[in-house]
Design a protein around this motif. Structure first.
Motif, PDB file in Angstrom:
ATOM      1  N   ILE A 166       0.838  -1.209   0.000  1.00 37.07           N
ATOM      2  CA  ILE A 166       0.000   0.000   0.000  1.00 37.07           C
ATOM      3  C   ILE A 166       0.867   1.252   0.000  1.00 37.07           C
ATOM      4  O   ILE A 166       0.513   2.266  -0.594  1.00 37.07           O
ATOM      5  N   TRP A 169       1.633   1.872  -3.528  1.00 36.46           N
ATOM      6  CA  TRP A 169       0.500   2.322  -4.355  1.00 36.46           C
ATOM      7  C   TRP A 169      -0.037   3.672  -3.944  1.00 36.46           C
ATOM      8  O   TRP A 169      -0.714   4.340  -4.726  1.00 36.46           O
ATOM      9  N   ASN A 170       0.164   4.033  -2.677  1.00 36.16           N
ATOM     10  CA  ASN A 170      -0.389   5.278  -2.159  1.00 36.16           C
ATOM     11  C   ASN A 170       0.716   6.008  -1.396  1.00 36.16           C
ATOM     12  O   ASN A 170       0.915   5.780  -0.204  1.00 36.16           O
ATOM     13  N   PRO A 171       1.461   6.852  -2.083  1.00 36.14           N
ATOM     14  CA  PRO A 171       2.649   7.476  -1.484  1.00 36.14           C
ATOM     15  C   PRO A 171       2.338   8.292  -0.217  1.00 36.14           C
ATOM     16  O   PRO A 171       3.239   8.540   0.577  1.00 36.14           O
ATOM     17  N   ALA A 202      -6.494   8.886  10.908  1.00 40.29           N
ATOM     18  CA  ALA A 202      -7.706   8.430  10.239  1.00 40.29           C
ATOM     19  C   ALA A 202      -7.670   8.767   8.759  1.00 40.29           C
ATOM     20  O   ALA A 202      -6.973   9.679   8.344  1.00 40.29           O
ATOM     21  N   GLY A 203      -8.402   8.012   7.970  1.00 40.63           N
ATOM     22  CA  GLY A 203      -8.626   8.389   6.575  1.00 40.63           C
ATOM     23  C   GLY A 203      -7.799   7.638   5.564  1.00 40.63           C
ATOM     24  O   GLY A 203      -7.107   6.667   5.870  1.00 40.63           O
ATOM     25  N   ASP A 204      -7.872   8.114   4.312  1.00 38.69           N
ATOM     26  CA  ASP A 204      -7.303   7.394   3.168  1.00 38.69           C
ATOM     27  C   ASP A 204      -5.778   7.360   3.173  1.00 38.69           C
ATOM     28  O   ASP A 204      -5.173   6.543   2.483  1.00 38.69           O
ATOM     29  N   HIS A 208      -7.003   3.632   7.549  1.00 34.48           N
ATOM     30  CA  HIS A 208      -8.072   3.079   6.715  1.00 34.48           C
ATOM     31  C   HIS A 208      -7.593   2.661   5.330  1.00 34.48           C
ATOM     32  O   HIS A 208      -8.334   2.027   4.578  1.00 34.48           O
ATOM     33  N   ALA A 209      -6.356   3.008   4.982  1.00 35.21           N
ATOM     34  CA  ALA A 209      -5.823   2.564   3.693  1.00 35.21           C
ATOM     35  C   ALA A 209      -5.283   1.137   3.775  1.00 35.21           C
ATOM     36  O   ALA A 209      -5.099   0.480   2.754  1.00 35.21           O
ATOM     37  N   HIS A 211      -4.869  -2.778   4.056  1.00 37.52           N
ATOM     38  CA  HIS A 211      -5.683  -3.921   3.645  1.00 37.52           C
ATOM     39  C   HIS A 211      -5.482  -5.148   4.531  1.00 37.52           C
ATOM     40  O   HIS A 211      -5.874  -6.251   4.147  1.00 37.52           O
ATOM     41  N   LYS A 234      -8.349   1.166  13.731  1.00 38.25           N
ATOM     42  CA  LYS A 234      -9.626   1.188  13.001  1.00 38.25           C
ATOM     43  C   LYS A 234     -10.793   0.963  13.953  1.00 38.25           C
ATOM     44  O   LYS A 234     -11.819   1.633  13.851  1.00 38.25           O
ATOM     45  N   ARG A 235     -10.628   0.024  14.875  1.00 38.20           N
ATOM     46  CA  ARG A 235     -11.708  -0.228  15.852  1.00 38.20           C
ATOM     47  C   ARG A 235     -11.973   1.016  16.684  1.00 38.20           C
ATOM     48  O   ARG A 235     -13.110   1.407  16.891  1.00 38.20           O
ATOM     49  N   PHE A 238     -14.075   3.549  14.759  1.00 39.23           N
ATOM     50  CA  PHE A 238     -15.319   3.168  14.073  1.00 39.23           C
ATOM     51  C   PHE A 238     -16.457   4.132  14.393  1.00 39.23           C
ATOM     52  O   PHE A 238     -17.007   4.771  13.500  1.00 39.23           O
ATOM     53  N   GLY A 241     -15.646   7.878  13.768  1.00 40.95           N
ATOM     54  CA  GLY A 241     -15.594   8.089  12.322  1.00 40.95           C
ATOM     55  C   GLY A 241     -16.975   8.229  11.718  1.00 40.95           C
ATOM     56  O   GLY A 241     -17.232   9.085  10.873  1.00 40.95           O
TER      57      GLY A 241
ATOM     58  N   VAL B   4     -13.080   8.149   6.101  1.00 34.49           N
ATOM     59  CA  VAL B   4     -13.351   7.361   7.307  1.00 34.49           C
ATOM     60  C   VAL B   4     -14.811   6.904   7.317  1.00 34.49           C
ATOM     61  O   VAL B   4     -15.115   5.753   7.629  1.00 34.49           O
ATOM     62  N   GLU B  76      -5.764   3.248  -5.677  1.00 34.14           N
ATOM     63  CA  GLU B  76      -4.442   2.650  -5.607  1.00 34.14           C
ATOM     64  C   GLU B  76      -3.853   2.363  -6.988  1.00 34.14           C
ATOM     65  O   GLU B  76      -2.667   2.542  -7.210  1.00 34.14           O
ATOM     66  N   ARG B  81      -8.080   9.986  -7.029  1.00 34.00           N
ATOM     67  CA  ARG B  81      -8.342  10.393  -5.656  1.00 34.00           C
ATOM     68  C   ARG B  81      -8.977  11.770  -5.641  1.00 34.00           C
ATOM     69  O   ARG B  81      -8.741  12.566  -6.536  1.00 34.00           O
TER      70      ARG B  81
END
Ligand code: SF4
Ligand code: SF4
Ligand code: FES
Lengths: 247, 110
Positions: A166, A169-171, A202-204, A208-209, A211, A234-235, A238, A241, B4, B76, B81
Motif C-alpha cells: 500500500i 501504491w499510495n505514497p 484516520a482516513g485514506d 483506513h488505507a 488492507h 480502526k476499531r 469506528f 468516524g 473514514v 491505488e 483520488r
C-alpha cells in the motif's frame, strides 16, 4: 587451509536517485557470517566506493536494513546461511524510499510520517513539557499496557515500510511503523493527545488505507504486529468516524 | 462523506451482506424444492412487504459496498483520488442500488 575457499556470488545494486544496475562480487564464505559482514567485506576489500549504512551491528539501531534476495531484512542479524540460495545473494536498497546511493536510502519520508501520525509522547500531567511531580503507575497486567508493550520495541528499521504494497501504491500512506507507534501512544494512559492522534491517523492516508495483508507483521525482525495495531486503530475510530468526529 | 465514513459504511454493509447473502441462499434452496415456476415466484413476492424490504436493504448494501471497494482499487491502481471521484463513486453506488431496488419493486408490484 590449502583448499580453495568457497565463494559467495553476491549481486549488489549500485546507483543513485537517477538509476543504477546490479554489480557482481565474489566474497569468501565464512561460518556465522551475516549479510552485513558480506557488504562490509565488499566495501573494505573490493570497492571502497560502495555506500551502505549500519551502526550498532546487534539489532538495536535499525539502520542496516536492505532487501536481501527479494525480502526486506535487518542485515546485521541475518545469517547468510539462512538466506543464500545456492551460495548467491542479491542485495538492493529498501523499497518505497528514495535512494541516496547504492544500498543507502533516504529515511526522511519514513520518519516524517511518524511525525505526521503524532508519534511523539505528550504527557497528560505536564502539557508544558515540565517534569510531573510523581512517577506514573501503569500496572503491567492492564490491557492497555499490554497493547502498548506489544509495539514498543520498534527500532525504526523501515523493513515493514519497505515490504508494504500500500505504501507503494499510495505514497501518502503513513505506513505500518508510524501507525504502530501511534497505537502504542493511543494505549499509553499517561498520554494526553489521544483525540488529536486518532484524527491524525484516520482516513485514506492513514489506517483506513491498510488492507490487513500482514506482510509488515511477517517481515518485522522484532516480531511486532503492526497489522494488528492498525486494526486496533480502526476499531477505535469506528464510532467517532461514523459521527464525523474525525476527518 | 469522507474516507473514514466511507470505510465505516463499507464495514457496516459487509455485516449486512454477510447475513443477507445467507438468507438469500437459504431462501433460494427452500423455494426451488420441488421445481419453480414464474407464477409461483410472483405468487410469493407480489404484495409481500417483508420481501420488498429485505431485498431493498440487500440491494442498497451491495451497491454501497461494491462502489466503495472499487473506489479503493481505483485510488491505488489508477490514482483516482479526491472529492470529485468520491462523489462519482457515491453516485455509482446509489445507481447500482436503484437498479436492484427497481427489480425488487417490479416483482412486488407485478
Ligand atoms: S497489513 Fe497494512 S500496513 Fe501491513 S503490509 Fe499490509 S497493507 Fe501494509
Ligand atoms: S515495526 Fe518492525 S519492521 Fe517496522 S520499523 Fe519497527 S522494528 Fe522495523
Ligand atoms: S546495524 Fe543496528 S540494527 Fe543492524
Amino acid at each position: 587451509m590449502g583448499e580453495a575457499t568457497a565463494m559467495l556470488r553476491v549481486k549488489v545494486w549500485r546507483g543513485n536517485a537517477e538509476g543504477g544496475a546490479m554489480a557482481d562480487y565474489a566474497v569468501p564464505a565464512r561460518a556465522n557470517q551475516t549479510v552485513l559482514d558480506v557488504v562490509t567485506h565488499i566495501q573494505r576489500e573490493v570497492d571502497p566506493t560502495l555506500a551502505y549504512r549500519f551502526a550498532c551491528r546487534v539489532g538495536m539501531c535499525g539502520s542496516c536494513a536492505m532487501v536481501v534476495n527479494g525480502r526486506p531484512r535487518w542485515t546485521c542479524r541475518t545469517h547468510v546461511s539462512r538466506v543464500a540460495q545456492d551460495g548467491a545473494l542479491e542485495l538492493r536498497p529498501l523499497s518505497n524510499l528514495p535512494v541516496i546511493r547504492d544500498l543507502a536510502t533516504d529515511m526522511a519520508p519514513f520518519f516524517d510520517k511518524w511525525a505526521k501520525a503524532r508519534g511523539t509522547f505528550q504527557p497528560k500531567d505536564a502539557p508544558d513539557g515540565s517534569v510531573p511531580d510523581d512517577f506514573a503507575v501503569v500496572p503491567p497486567a492492564t490491557k492497555q499496557r499490554q497493547q502498548a508493550d506489544a509495539g514498543i520495541e520498534c527500532i525504526g528499521c523501515g523493513v515493514c515500510y519497505s515490504g508494504c504494497d500500500i505504501v507503494a501504491w499510495n505514497p501518502d500512506y503513513l505506513g505500518p511503523a508510524a501507525l504502530n507507534r501511534a497505537w502504542t501512544l493511543v494505549n499509553d494512559v499517561r498520554d494526553g493527545a489521544r483525540k488529536d492522534r486518532l484524527a491524525a491517523v484516520a482516513g485514506d492516508a492513514g489506517c483506513h488505507a491498510c488492507h490487513s495483508t500482514q506482510s509488515c507483521t511477517a517481515h518485522c525482525p522484532k516480531g511486532i504486529d503492526p497489522s494488528g495495531a492498525i486494526a486496533g486503530l480502526k476499531r477505535s475510530l469506528f464510532w467517532p468516524g461514523f459521527k464525523g468526529g474525525v476527518r | 462523506m469522507n474516507g473514514v465514513q466511507l470505510w465505516a459504511v463499507q464495514r457496516a454493509t459487509a455485516m449486512v451482506l454477510a447475513l443477507a447473502v445467507v438468507v438469500h441462499l437459504v431462501t433460494i434452496l427452500v423455494a426451488v424444492r420441488g421445481g419453480l415456476s414464474a407464477a409461483e415466484i410472483i405468487g410469493r413476492t407480489r404484495g409481500n412487504w417483508a420481501w420488498l424490504g429485505f431485498y431493498s436493504v440487500f440491494a442498497l448494501a451491495a451497491g454501497l459496498h461494491g462502489a466503495i471497494g472499487l473506489r479503493a482499487i481505483a485510488a491505488e491502481w489508477a490514482g483516482w483520488r479526491g472529492r470529485g471521484y468520491d462523489l462519482a463513486w457515491i453516485g455509482i453506488a446509489l445507481l447500482t442500488a436503484a437498479f436492484g431496488i427497481r427489480a425488487a419493486w417490479g416483482l412486488y408490484s407485478a
